[in-house]
Design a protein around this motif. Structure first.
Motif, PDB file in Angstrom:
ATOM      1  N   SER A  41       0.840  -1.199   0.000  1.00  0.00           N
ATOM      2  CA  SER A  41       0.000   0.000   0.000  1.00  0.00           C
ATOM      3  C   SER A  41       0.880   1.255   0.000  1.00  0.00           C
ATOM      4  O   SER A  41       0.409   2.363  -0.254  1.00  0.00           O
ATOM      5  CB  SER A  41      -0.927   0.016   1.225  1.00  0.00           C
ATOM      6  N   GLY A  42       2.187   1.065   0.238  1.00  0.00           N
ATOM      7  CA  GLY A  42       3.129   2.180   0.280  1.00  0.00           C
ATOM      8  C   GLY A  42       3.177   3.037  -0.970  1.00  0.00           C
ATOM      9  O   GLY A  42       3.155   4.274  -0.881  1.00  0.00           O
ATOM     10  N   PRO A  43       3.230   2.437  -2.173  1.00  0.00           N
ATOM     11  CA  PRO A  43       3.296   3.252  -3.391  1.00  0.00           C
ATOM     12  C   PRO A  43       2.113   4.211  -3.528  1.00  0.00           C
ATOM     13  O   PRO A  43       2.281   5.363  -3.930  1.00  0.00           O
ATOM     14  CB  PRO A  43       3.294   2.203  -4.512  1.00  0.00           C
ATOM     15  N   TYR A  44       0.922   3.747  -3.175  1.00  0.00           N
ATOM     16  CA  TYR A  44      -0.264   4.604  -3.252  1.00  0.00           C
ATOM     17  C   TYR A  44      -0.151   5.769  -2.265  1.00  0.00           C
ATOM     18  O   TYR A  44      -0.459   6.918  -2.594  1.00  0.00           O
ATOM     19  CB  TYR A  44      -1.523   3.789  -2.952  1.00  0.00           C
ATOM     20  N   THR A  45       0.333   5.459  -1.058  1.00  0.00           N
ATOM     21  CA  THR A  45       0.498   6.499  -0.040  1.00  0.00           C
ATOM     22  C   THR A  45       1.514   7.540  -0.491  1.00  0.00           C
ATOM     23  O   THR A  45       1.295   8.749  -0.348  1.00  0.00           O
ATOM     24  CB  THR A  45       0.951   5.876   1.293  1.00  0.00           C
TER      25      THR A  45
END
Length: 212
Positions: A41-45
């Motif tokens: 989920s890091g890339p979206y954040t």
């Protein structure tokens, strides 16, 4: 690329992973020492905090290191170690800018063999043998990137229905299977470490007894 993924277990984050090669790469980079859903989920954040709908290798590589680290450190943090991972993400993007003009997909576009793709992945900052093989398996199993011999090059992560890594996660059920496998591997590694000192201790005692 418009593919449905379930790695982040979060619709918006998974949608980004499915359409953005760079997001998938960064998610794989972040996938260590944190739950897989957190990592992917890091890339979206990161994209959202940068005011964009996708990651841009040029923008990330050119960002002020302290400012970028602060961006990853904002709560909720992108990773358990946001400072060090911010540095790794920037190193990855700088490498892509230098070697692929910032185009992550160029890593595998037109590659003819699994071995060649594995070699390219292992050259990426932060990608060792295991991470490169898992990402190669992810490309083949979920993103349709299947050069000749890709399963073999991916090693133990290449076969179908093995549930060993992020490459095999397509929903909550498969995530649970992969998590169970990882726990088994950790338990086996811990048991092996415990067993080794015991054997060494016995051997040492035997050696001393023999000298007497």
């Amino acid at each position: 690329m418009d593919i449905t993924m379930r790695l982040a277990q979060q619709p918006e984050a998974d949608e980004l992973l499915g359409r953005s090669p760079l997001a998938a790469l960064v998610g794989m980079l972040l996938d260590q020492q944190v739950p897989m859903e957190w990592a992917f989920s890091g890339p979206y954040t990161i994209a959202r905090r940068m005011g964009a709908d996708d990651l841009d290798a040029h923008a990330i590589a050119a960002a002020d290191p302290e400012a970028f680290a602060a961006l990853l450190s904002e709560k909720p943090a992108v990773h358990r170690y946001p400072g060090s991972m911010a540095k790794r993400v920037q190193q990855l993007c700088a490498y892509l800018v230098e070697h692929y003009d910032g185009d992550a997909e160029a890593l595998w576009r037109g590659v003819r063999s699994g071995d060649e793709l594995l070699r390219r992945l292992k050259e990426l900052p932060g990608f060792g043998e295991q991470k490169a093989q898992i990402f190669l398996a992810l490309l083949g199993k979920q993103l349709g990137v299947r050069p000749t011999g890709w399963r073999e090059a991916a090693g133990g992560y290449g076969p179908a229905n093995v549930y060993r890594s992020a490459a095999d996660i397509t929903g909550p059920e498969s995530l649970a299977k992969v998590r169970a496998h990882k726990q088994e591997m950790k338990a086996a590694a811990k048991a092996a470490k415990t067993e080794k000192p015991e054997k060494e201790g016995k051997a040492e005692k035997t050696g001393k007894a023999g000298k007497g």
